[in-house]
Design a protein around this motif. Structure first.
Motif, PDB file in Angstrom:
ATOM      1  N   LEU A 119       0.848  -1.193   0.000  1.00  0.00           N
ATOM      2  CA  LEU A 119       0.000   0.000   0.000  1.00  0.00           C
ATOM      3  C   LEU A 119       0.879   1.237   0.000  1.00  0.00           C
ATOM      4  O   LEU A 119       1.647   1.451   0.938  1.00  0.00           O
ATOM      5  CB  LEU A 119      -0.905  -0.006   1.240  1.00  0.00           C
ATOM      6  N   ARG A 120       0.777   2.049  -1.032  1.00  0.00           N
ATOM      7  CA  ARG A 120       1.627   3.229  -1.132  1.00  0.00           C
ATOM      8  C   ARG A 120       0.830   4.526  -1.189  1.00  0.00           C
ATOM      9  O   ARG A 120       1.265   5.542  -0.697  1.00  0.00           O
ATOM     10  CB  ARG A 120       2.531   3.131  -2.357  1.00  0.00           C
ATOM     11  N   LYS A 121      -0.348   4.497  -1.797  1.00  0.00           N
ATOM     12  CA  LYS A 121      -1.150   5.712  -1.875  1.00  0.00           C
ATOM     13  C   LYS A 121      -2.615   5.386  -1.624  1.00  0.00           C
ATOM     14  O   LYS A 121      -3.025   4.224  -1.709  1.00  0.00           O
ATOM     15  CB  LYS A 121      -0.967   6.411  -3.218  1.00  0.00           C
ATOM     16  N   ILE A 122      -3.398   6.403  -1.311  1.00  0.00           N
ATOM     17  CA  ILE A 122      -4.810   6.218  -0.979  1.00  0.00           C
ATOM     18  C   ILE A 122      -5.516   5.514  -2.135  1.00  0.00           C
ATOM     19  O   ILE A 122      -5.332   5.856  -3.291  1.00  0.00           O
ATOM     20  CB  ILE A 122      -5.482   7.577  -0.689  1.00  0.00           C
ATOM     21  N   GLY A 123      -6.305   4.517  -1.783  1.00  0.00           N
ATOM     22  CA  GLY A 123      -7.050   3.756  -2.787  1.00  0.00           C
ATOM     23  C   GLY A 123      -6.386   2.461  -3.208  1.00  0.00           C
ATOM     24  O   GLY A 123      -7.013   1.624  -3.852  1.00  0.00           O
ATOM     25  N   ASP A 124      -5.122   2.273  -2.853  1.00  0.00           N
ATOM     26  CA  ASP A 124      -4.436   1.018  -3.173  1.00  0.00           C
ATOM     27  C   ASP A 124      -5.091  -0.135  -2.424  1.00  0.00           C
ATOM     28  O   ASP A 124      -5.445  -0.010  -1.249  1.00  0.00           O
ATOM     29  CB  ASP A 124      -2.960   1.076  -2.785  1.00  0.00           C
ATOM     30  N   VAL A 125      -5.243  -1.266  -3.123  1.00  0.00           N
ATOM     31  CA  VAL A 125      -5.833  -2.462  -2.529  1.00  0.00           C
ATOM     32  C   VAL A 125      -4.869  -3.617  -2.723  1.00  0.00           C
ATOM     33  O   VAL A 125      -4.281  -3.767  -3.793  1.00  0.00           O
ATOM     34  CB  VAL A 125      -7.184  -2.803  -3.191  1.00  0.00           C
ATOM     35  N   SER A 126      -4.695  -4.423  -1.688  1.00  0.00           N
ATOM     36  CA  SER A 126      -3.869  -5.620  -1.803  1.00  0.00           C
ATOM     37  C   SER A 126      -4.609  -6.789  -1.172  1.00  0.00           C
ATOM     38  O   SER A 126      -5.468  -6.613  -0.312  1.00  0.00           O
ATOM     39  CB  SER A 126      -2.509  -5.420  -1.145  1.00  0.00           C
ATOM     40  N   SER A 127      -4.276  -7.986  -1.620  1.00  0.00           N
ATOM     41  CA  SER A 127      -4.908  -9.196  -1.131  1.00  0.00           C
ATOM     42  C   SER A 127      -3.837 -10.106  -0.553  1.00  0.00           C
ATOM     43  O   SER A 127      -2.823 -10.366  -1.201  1.00  0.00           O
ATOM     44  CB  SER A 127      -5.641  -9.887  -2.276  1.00  0.00           C
ATOM     45  N   HIS A 128      -4.044 -10.569   0.676  1.00  0.00           N
ATOM     46  CA  HIS A 128      -3.067 -11.404   1.366  1.00  0.00           C
ATOM     47  C   HIS A 128      -3.767 -12.561   2.045  1.00  0.00           C
ATOM     48  O   HIS A 128      -4.940 -12.468   2.410  1.00  0.00           O
ATOM     49  CB  HIS A 128      -2.305 -10.591   2.421  1.00  0.00           C
ATOM     50  N   GLU A 129      -3.018 -13.653   2.264  1.00  0.00           N
ATOM     51  CA  GLU A 129      -3.562 -14.790   2.999  1.00  0.00           C
ATOM     52  C   GLU A 129      -3.621 -14.471   4.486  1.00  0.00           C
ATOM     53  O   GLU A 129      -2.719 -13.857   5.037  1.00  0.00           O
ATOM     54  CB  GLU A 129      -2.701 -16.025   2.761  1.00  0.00           C
ATOM     55  N   GLU A 130      -4.695 -14.905   5.101  1.00  0.00           N
ATOM     56  CA  GLU A 130      -4.924 -14.659   6.521  1.00  0.00           C
ATOM     57  C   GLU A 130      -3.879 -15.383   7.365  1.00  0.00           C
ATOM     58  O   GLU A 130      -3.461 -16.486   7.040  1.00  0.00           O
ATOM     59  CB  GLU A 130      -6.322 -15.152   6.881  1.00  0.00           C
ATOM     60  N   GLY A 131      -3.436 -14.740   8.438  1.00  0.00           N
ATOM     61  CA  GLY A 131      -2.474 -15.356   9.339  1.00  0.00           C
ATOM     62  C   GLY A 131      -2.110 -14.413  10.465  1.00  0.00           C
ATOM     63  O   GLY A 131      -2.468 -13.233  10.454  1.00  0.00           O
ATOM     64  N   PRO A 132      -1.372 -14.903  11.451  1.00  0.00           N
ATOM     65  CA  PRO A 132      -1.034 -14.081  12.622  1.00  0.00           C
ATOM     66  C   PRO A 132      -0.124 -12.898  12.285  1.00  0.00           C
ATOM     67  O   PRO A 132      -0.243 -11.839  12.900  1.00  0.00           O
ATOM     68  CB  PRO A 132      -0.351 -15.051  13.577  1.00  0.00           C
ATOM     69  N   VAL A 133       0.774 -13.055  11.328  1.00  0.00           N
ATOM     70  CA  VAL A 133       1.662 -11.948  10.950  1.00  0.00           C
ATOM     71  C   VAL A 133       0.844 -10.828  10.311  1.00  0.00           C
ATOM     72  O   VAL A 133       1.026  -9.651  10.636  1.00  0.00           O
ATOM     73  CB  VAL A 133       2.765 -12.439   9.987  1.00  0.00           C
ATOM     74  N   LEU A 134      -0.080 -11.198   9.436  1.00  0.00           N
ATOM     75  CA  LEU A 134      -0.936 -10.204   8.785  1.00  0.00           C
ATOM     76  C   LEU A 134      -1.809  -9.492   9.818  1.00  0.00           C
ATOM     77  O   LEU A 134      -1.997  -8.279   9.737  1.00  0.00           O
ATOM     78  CB  LEU A 134      -1.810 -10.863   7.720  1.00  0.00           C
ATOM     79  N   ASP A 135      -2.306 -10.230  10.802  1.00  0.00           N
ATOM     80  CA  ASP A 135      -3.127  -9.620  11.853  1.00  0.00           C
ATOM     81  C   ASP A 135      -2.348  -8.540  12.597  1.00  0.00           C
ATOM     82  O   ASP A 135      -2.879  -7.478  12.914  1.00  0.00           O
ATOM     83  CB  ASP A 135      -3.619 -10.674  12.840  1.00  0.00           C
ATOM     84  N   GLY A 136      -1.083  -8.800  12.878  1.00  0.00           N
ATOM     85  CA  GLY A 136      -0.237  -7.823  13.562  1.00  0.00           C
ATOM     86  C   GLY A 136      -0.001  -6.588  12.726  1.00  0.00           C
ATOM     87  O   GLY A 136      -0.028  -5.463  13.234  1.00  0.00           O
ATOM     88  N   LYS A 137       0.240  -6.777  11.426  1.00  0.00           N
ATOM     89  CA  LYS A 137       0.451  -5.635  10.533  1.00  0.00           C
ATOM     90  C   LYS A 137      -0.804  -4.783  10.429  1.00  0.00           C
ATOM     91  O   LYS A 137      -0.734  -3.549  10.448  1.00  0.00           O
ATOM     92  CB  LYS A 137       0.873  -6.120   9.145  1.00  0.00           C
ATOM     93  N   ILE A 138      -1.950  -5.425  10.336  1.00  0.00           N
ATOM     94  CA  ILE A 138      -3.213  -4.687  10.264  1.00  0.00           C
ATOM     95  C   ILE A 138      -3.450  -3.910  11.554  1.00  0.00           C
ATOM     96  O   ILE A 138      -3.923  -2.776  11.527  1.00  0.00           O
ATOM     97  CB  ILE A 138      -4.380  -5.645   9.955  1.00  0.00           C
ATOM     98  N   ARG A 139      -3.084  -4.489  12.679  1.00  0.00           N
ATOM     99  CA  ARG A 139      -3.268  -3.817  13.975  1.00  0.00           C
ATOM    100  C   ARG A 139      -2.450  -2.527  14.039  1.00  0.00           C
ATOM    101  O   ARG A 139      -2.904  -1.525  14.601  1.00  0.00           O
ATOM    102  CB  ARG A 139      -2.873  -4.764  15.108  1.00  0.00           C
ATOM    103  N   VAL A 140      -1.245  -2.528  13.446  1.00  0.00           N
ATOM    104  CA  VAL A 140      -0.372  -1.346  13.479  1.00  0.00           C
ATOM    105  C   VAL A 140      -0.989  -0.192  12.696  1.00  0.00           C
ATOM    106  O   VAL A 140      -0.868   0.964  13.096  1.00  0.00           O
ATOM    107  CB  VAL A 140       1.027  -1.702  12.905  1.00  0.00           C
TER     108      VAL A 140
END
Length: 58
Positions: free
Chosen positions: A28-49
């Motif tokens: 994600l670099r600019k507003i409106g960017d969308v990315s798709s990732h596999e669910e997991g504990p590392v991704l949960d931590g990044k989303i929390r930040v």
């Protein structure tokens, strides 16, 4: 594993280096960017930040 879509909805200007680097690691670099990732504990931590900057959907 299920995929999660993450969309950047707020600007990264004025954010901490940690938040900017976390967003970049998710593709994600600019507003409106969308990315798709596999669910997991590392991704949960990044989303929390950067939870206040993104929208998360499946």
């Amino acid at each position: 594993m299920p995929k999660i879509n993450i969309k950047l909805v707020k600007s990264l200007i004025g954010r901490s280096d940690k938040q900017i680097k976390t967003a970049a690691s998710l593709g994600l670099r600019k507003i409106g960017d969308v990315s798709s990732h596999e669910e997991g504990p590392v991704l949960d931590g990044k989303i929390r930040v950067i939870s206040h900057l993104v929208q998360v959907g499946k």
